[in-house]
Write an enzyme that holds these catalytic residues in place. Sequence first.
Site, PDB file in Angstrom:
ATOM      1  N   GLU A   1     -13.943  -5.033   3.033  1.00  0.00           N
ATOM      2  CA  GLU A   1     -14.367  -5.281   4.413  1.00  0.00           C
ATOM      3  C   GLU A   1     -15.889  -5.247   4.488  1.00  0.00           C
ATOM      4  O   GLU A   1     -16.529  -4.422   3.814  1.00  0.00           O
ATOM      5  CB  GLU A   1     -13.870  -4.186   5.361  1.00  0.00           C
TER       6      GLU A   1
ATOM      7  N   GLU B   1      -8.454   3.085   5.323  1.00  0.00           N
ATOM      8  CA  GLU B   1      -9.585   3.993   5.501  1.00  0.00           C
ATOM      9  C   GLU B   1      -9.138   5.410   5.844  1.00  0.00           C
ATOM     10  O   GLU B   1      -9.407   5.910   6.955  1.00  0.00           O
ATOM     11  CB  GLU B   1     -10.528   3.467   6.583  1.00  0.00           C
TER      12      GLU B   1
HETATM   13  C1  GLA Z   1     -13.001  -0.303   9.650  1.00  0.00           C
HETATM   14  C2  GLA Z   1     -11.518  -0.594   9.766  1.00  0.00           C
HETATM   15  C3  GLA Z   1     -11.224  -1.929  10.361  1.00  0.00           C
HETATM   16  C4  GLA Z   1     -12.156  -2.247  11.502  1.00  0.00           C
HETATM   17  C5  GLA Z   1     -13.569  -2.151  10.998  1.00  0.00           C
HETATM   18  C6  GLA Z   1     -14.598  -2.550  12.021  1.00  0.00           C
HETATM   19  O1  GLA Z   1     -13.536  -0.716   8.478  1.00  0.00           O
HETATM   20  O2  GLA Z   1     -10.860  -0.491   8.525  1.00  0.00           O
HETATM   21  O3  GLA Z   1      -9.881  -1.916  10.814  1.00  0.00           O
HETATM   22  O4  GLA Z   1     -11.952  -1.352  12.542  1.00  0.00           O
HETATM   23  O5  GLA Z   1     -13.813  -0.830  10.641  1.00  0.00           O
HETATM   24  O6  GLA Z   1     -15.898  -2.413  11.522  1.00  0.00           O
END
Ligand code: GLA
Length: 692
Positions: free
Chosen positions: A315, A159
Site C-alpha cells: 500500500e 495492518e
Molecule cells: C491503511 C489501511 C488501508 C487504508 C489506508 C489509508 O494502510 O490498511 O485500509 O485505510 O491505511 O491510508
Amino acid sequence: MSDNPAVDTPRAVRLEALAYGGDYNPDQWSEEVWAEDMRLMREAGVNMVSLPIFSWPQLEPEPGVYDWGWLDRILDLLHENGIAIDLATATATPPSWLLRAHPEMMPMDADGHRLEFGSRQVYCPSSPVWRENVARMTRAMAERYGEHPGLAMWHISNEYGDHVSRCWCPESAAHFRRWLKDRYGDLDGLNEAWGVNVWGQRYTSWDHIEAPRKAPGPINPTQLLDFERFSSDAMLELFQLEIDVLRDVTPDIAVTTNFMSMFRDLDYWEFAEREDVVTDDAYPDPADPISHVGAALNYGLMRSLKGGRPWLLLESSASGTSWRDINVPKGPGKIRVESLQAVAHGSDAVMFFQWRQAKYGQEKFHSSMLGHRGEDSRSFQETKALGLELQRLEEVRGTRVRSRVALVVDWDSWWGSSAVESLPSQRLNWARQARAWQRALYLLGHPVDAVKATGPFDRYDVVVVPNLYIADAAQAAALTAFADAGGTVVVGPFSGVVDDTEKVHDGGAPGPFRGLLGVEVDEQWPVNDGLAEIVAYGGRAYDSPIWGEWIEALDGTEVRGSYASGELAGLPAVTSRPVGAGSAWYVSCVLDDDGLVAVLRDALTEAGLPARDRVDVHLEAVTRSSDDTDYTFVLNHGHAPISVEVPAGARDLITGGTAASPLTLERFGVAVLAMARAEHAPFITLAPERLS
Ligand code: GLA
C-alpha cells in the site's frame, strides 16, 4: 510465544512480474462499474489487487449464512483479465452481529472504557470468541478459494495493531497472567523480575496482577515492558492462528500480513519469521520534503526482516491521505520517485491504497489510482504511466540490495526507552536515535540494512547501534566478535544500561559493552528542552541537545571528541578503540545532524568505506544486484536538478540508452543503471560544481 514455527523456505508469490495494483473494494460499487475497472486496470498495467479486506459482513451477513456470489464473480473476472489476487482472509474487522452477541470481545483502553463499533478493528486480540471466529472465517475462505487459479497469496487480516494494538480488558489481563506464568514460572520469579520491593508492589496471588491500567503514579517499569512484549505476542498468536489454518488447507500458498513500516507496537522480527513474504504499507508525508529519508530506513527494515529477500510495497498513496490533520497531495512526479524508491530498496511491487477512490465513508478523500474525476484524473494519468514504466524494470525482480552498513533494530530497547515513565529523559528513545543516525548515513551515501543486536553481521563492514538501552552479554559478544573479525561498531548513548528485567547492570552503563567500548558511564546527563551543550570534534564545535553522559575512557580508548560546555566540559564525548582487527566507537551524546555526520564519516572512512564529501538530502542511490549485474537506482527527491557522477557505459533501464556522466536528474528524476556486477556496489557522488 514458546514455539516458533519459522519459515525456512518461503513459498513464492504466484506472480511472474513486478506486482502493480492496489487495494480493491468492488463491494462498494455496482457490478457495472466492475467492467470499467477491468478495462482501466489493464490499461494501467495493473496485475495484482488485494481484496476483500474489510468485507466480512458482506460475506457472512448473518451468523453462518454466507454470500459468496459477488466475490466468486469478481475473482473470476479479475482472473479472466489477467489480474492476480492477493486474497485477504476478510478478518480485519468483525461484523456488528458478532460484537453485539459478544460485547466482551470489544477492546478496552487503559482507562477501562470499551471501544465502540462504528469504526474498524473493534476486537480484543486475546478474545477466545474473536479467535474462534477468525479461525472459522479463515477456513471458510481457504476452503472456498484455495484452488482459485488467480490466487497469488494470502493477505492475513490487515495492518495488525493499526487502531488497536493494546487491550486492557479483563480477558487481556487473564491472558497477560498466563503469559507471565510461562515467562517466570512462579510468583517468586515474577516478584524478583519486577523488583517489587520498590513502592510495595509484591504480589501474593496471580489474580492480583492486572494489565497496567491507569494508576495513581508511574507504573512498575518491568510490568510496563512485559505488557509491551505480551501485547505484541498476543497479536502474533492471532497471526499464527490464521497461518495454521491456511497451511492446513492451502500448504503451497504464500502468506503475509501487511506491516506498517517502522511500527513501534509489534516486534516485526517475530512476525516476519512466520510469513513467506514481507509486505509493507508506506505513507511518507507529502508535506515533509525529506520524508524519503525516513522511508529509506523503513524499507531497509522491510528487506532485512527476511534476510535481504525482496519484499512487496502493498500500500502507498497516489497523492494525499485522509487520516492526517492536513492531507497535502503529492506534486506531479512525486508518486513516481517515491514508488521507484521502494523498488530501489528491494520491493518487487508498487501497490496503492486504493484502486478506485471511494464515493462515501471514512476514506472518500483519500487519493486513489483512479480519482473521483475518473480516467482524466491526474492520479490515474500518473499511475498509469508508472505502471507501464515499471514493466521496463522487470529485470530487477528478485535481485537484492547491497548495503555495507547495518543498523541495529531492537523492539525491546524501543519499548524500554519509550514505555517507561521513569527515565532520565523522555526525549531520548530508540526510534529517535535510529532515525537520526540513519539520516546521517543517508547523507553520507549509504543505504542501511536493519539487523538484530545478535547479528548476523557477516555481510557488513560497519554496524551502528544508535541506542540499546536493554542489552545482554550475548549481544555484546556478537558485536565484539564482529569487531574482532575486522568490523567497525558504533554505539550510541544510553546503551547497555539495563538487563531484560530492567535491572541496571552491575557497575552501571555500558554494562556488557564495557569491554568492547572501553568506557564507563558515571552518570546520565540529559539536557533541558531548548538548550544544547557544545561538543568539540575534529576541530569543530557541534551542538549537543537532549543528552550527554559523564564518562571515563579506560586504558587503550582514544578520546575523539569532548564536551566543551557545561558541567561535562573537558570530559570525553566520543571515543574509539581498536578491537581485534576492527574497532568500536562510543558516542555518549546526542549530536546535531552535522556533528553526527562528521563522526560517522570518520567511522566509515576508517572502516575503508566511501562517504560523500558533499551531501545533498535529495540525492539517493541504492543498488540491487543479481549474480552478474548491478542495478543502481539514482533518485532525485527534490525539485532542483542534481548532477551526479556515474560509472561509464551504464545502460539506463528507463531510457533504454547509455547514461552520460555526469548525469543530470531533473525534479523527481530517476535513473536505473545496469552494469556488470562489481565487487562493491557503485558509490554515487555529486558531480563537481562547475565554476561559472
Ligand atoms: C491503511 C489501511 C488501508 C487504508 C489506508 C489509508 O494502510 O490498511 O485500509 O485505510 O491505511 O491510508
